[in-house]
Scaffold this motif. Sequence first.
Motif, PDB file in Angstrom:
ATOM      1  N   THR A 226       0.973  -1.247   0.064  1.00 35.77           N
ATOM      2  CA  THR A 226      -0.111  -0.009  -0.035  1.00 35.77           C
ATOM      3  C   THR A 226       1.037   1.300   0.238  1.00 35.77           C
ATOM      4  N   VAL A 227       0.672   2.039  -0.717  1.00 39.40           N
ATOM      5  CA  VAL A 227       1.386   3.392  -1.052  1.00 39.40           C
ATOM      6  C   VAL A 227       0.325   4.495  -1.195  1.00 39.40           C
ATOM      7  N   ILE A 228       0.376   5.612  -0.384  1.00 44.05           N
ATOM      8  CA  ILE A 228      -0.574   6.474  -0.345  1.00 44.05           C
ATOM      9  C   ILE A 228      -2.021   5.910  -0.754  1.00 44.05           C
ATOM     10  N   GLN A 229      -2.641   5.072   0.200  1.00 46.38           N
ATOM     11  CA  GLN A 229      -3.803   4.515   0.293  1.00 46.38           C
ATOM     12  C   GLN A 229      -4.141   4.026  -1.139  1.00 46.38           C
ATOM     13  N   THR A 230      -3.056   3.332  -1.717  1.00 49.04           N
ATOM     14  CA  THR A 230      -3.338   2.637  -3.258  1.00 49.04           C
ATOM     15  C   THR A 230      -2.522   1.544  -2.989  1.00 49.04           C
ATOM     16  N   ASP A 231      -3.179   0.491  -3.472  1.00 41.49           N
ATOM     17  CA  ASP A 231      -2.550  -0.846  -3.482  1.00 41.49           C
ATOM     18  C   ASP A 231      -1.654  -1.099  -4.768  1.00 41.49           C
ATOM     19  N   PHE A 232      -0.275  -1.087  -4.584  1.00 41.38           N
ATOM     20  CA  PHE A 232       0.706  -1.307  -5.724  1.00 41.38           C
ATOM     21  C   PHE A 232       0.938  -2.714  -5.898  1.00 41.38           C
ATOM     22  N   PRO A 233       0.486  -3.305  -7.001  1.00 36.72           N
ATOM     23  CA  PRO A 233       0.858  -4.977  -7.194  1.00 36.72           C
ATOM     24  C   PRO A 233       2.238  -5.339  -6.988  1.00 36.72           C
ATOM     25  N   LEU A 234       2.708  -6.214  -6.598  1.00 33.64           N
ATOM     26  CA  LEU A 234       3.994  -6.517  -6.608  1.00 33.64           C
ATOM     27  C   LEU A 234       4.818  -7.530  -7.695  1.00 33.64           C
ATOM     28  N   TRP A 235       3.541  -8.158  -8.303  1.00 29.92           N
ATOM     29  CA  TRP A 235       3.934  -9.387  -9.319  1.00 29.92           C
ATOM     30  C   TRP A 235       4.454  -8.613 -10.520  1.00 29.92           C
ATOM     31  N   PRO A 236       4.229  -7.452 -11.112  1.00 26.74           N
ATOM     32  CA  PRO A 236       5.129  -6.945 -12.214  1.00 26.74           C
ATOM     33  C   PRO A 236       6.606  -6.737 -11.882  1.00 26.74           C
ATOM     34  N   THR A 237       7.017  -6.403 -10.551  1.00 27.19           N
ATOM     35  CA  THR A 237       8.054  -6.134 -10.344  1.00 27.19           C
ATOM     36  C   THR A 237       9.021  -7.230 -10.057  1.00 27.19           C
ATOM     37  N   ARG A 238       8.309  -8.366  -9.419  1.00 24.65           N
ATOM     38  CA  ARG A 238       8.739  -9.829  -9.183  1.00 24.65           C
ATOM     39  C   ARG A 238       9.072 -10.326 -10.650  1.00 24.65           C
ATOM     40  N   LEU A 239       8.398  -9.913 -11.645  1.00 29.97           N
ATOM     41  CA  LEU A 239       8.640 -10.349 -12.895  1.00 29.97           C
ATOM     42  C   LEU A 239      10.081 -10.185 -13.414  1.00 29.97           C
ATOM     43  N   LEU A 240      10.660  -9.048 -13.098  1.00 26.00           N
ATOM     44  CA  LEU A 240      11.840  -8.459 -13.451  1.00 26.00           C
ATOM     45  C   LEU A 240      13.006  -9.337 -12.988  1.00 26.00           C
ATOM     46  N   VAL A 241      12.769  -9.863 -11.746  1.00 29.07           N
ATOM     47  CA  VAL A 241      13.849 -11.008 -11.396  1.00 29.07           C
ATOM     48  C   VAL A 241      14.250 -12.174 -12.403  1.00 29.07           C
ATOM     49  N   PRO A 242      12.937 -12.966 -12.859  1.00 28.82           N
ATOM     50  CA  PRO A 242      13.425 -14.020 -13.974  1.00 28.82           C
ATOM     51  C   PRO A 242      13.616 -13.444 -15.282  1.00 28.82           C
ATOM     52  N   LEU A 243      13.017 -12.232 -15.507  1.00 33.60           N
ATOM     53  CA  LEU A 243      13.422 -11.681 -16.905  1.00 33.60           C
ATOM     54  C   LEU A 243      14.921 -11.637 -17.022  1.00 33.60           C
TER      55      LEU A 243
END
Length: 179
Positions: free
Chosen positions: A131-148
Amino acid sequence: MTTTSERQMLPRPVRAGTSLLMLGGSIAMVAMMLHICADVLSRRFLGTPIVGTLEYVTYLYMVAVVFLPLGRVQEERGHVIVEVVSQLMPARVNLWVDRGAQLFTLAYVTFIAWWGWMETVRSFTRNEVVTVIQTDFPLWPTRLLVPLGLAAMSFVIVVQLAQSFRSGSQPPHSDPAAH
């Protein structure tokens, strides 16, 4: 650092892919720098930080900066190489030691890429967010950068190994004096 002619030994699509990922990592670095500078200036002159700076730096920028350029670093053979003992060995032995090290690195990096992919899928299915500024920021797109990034590195290693076995010679190492 390798020269342009040494980089051109890899196929053009491989070089284009690693260049694109390197560009993404570079853009993330500049964005992180600007975001942190803006946060520092906001604290100094407005007396209040930019909310979410820590989260964006931790979950987005740093992941992109670390993992996206890995293919290019491998392409340029820019990873740490310790040559204390290998300087005393014949070139033929060094060739096989280098190939063995690349095979080990390939297995290790491929495993971590697979594990990172599984974590990405898990994050997506659980709808993992921060949660950033009362907004939910999904983590899967950034987690995708690791295997990429790791997959790009693995692919470059496979191409380098194939070229090494095809030509029978050792790929050029980066010049330590150039760094």
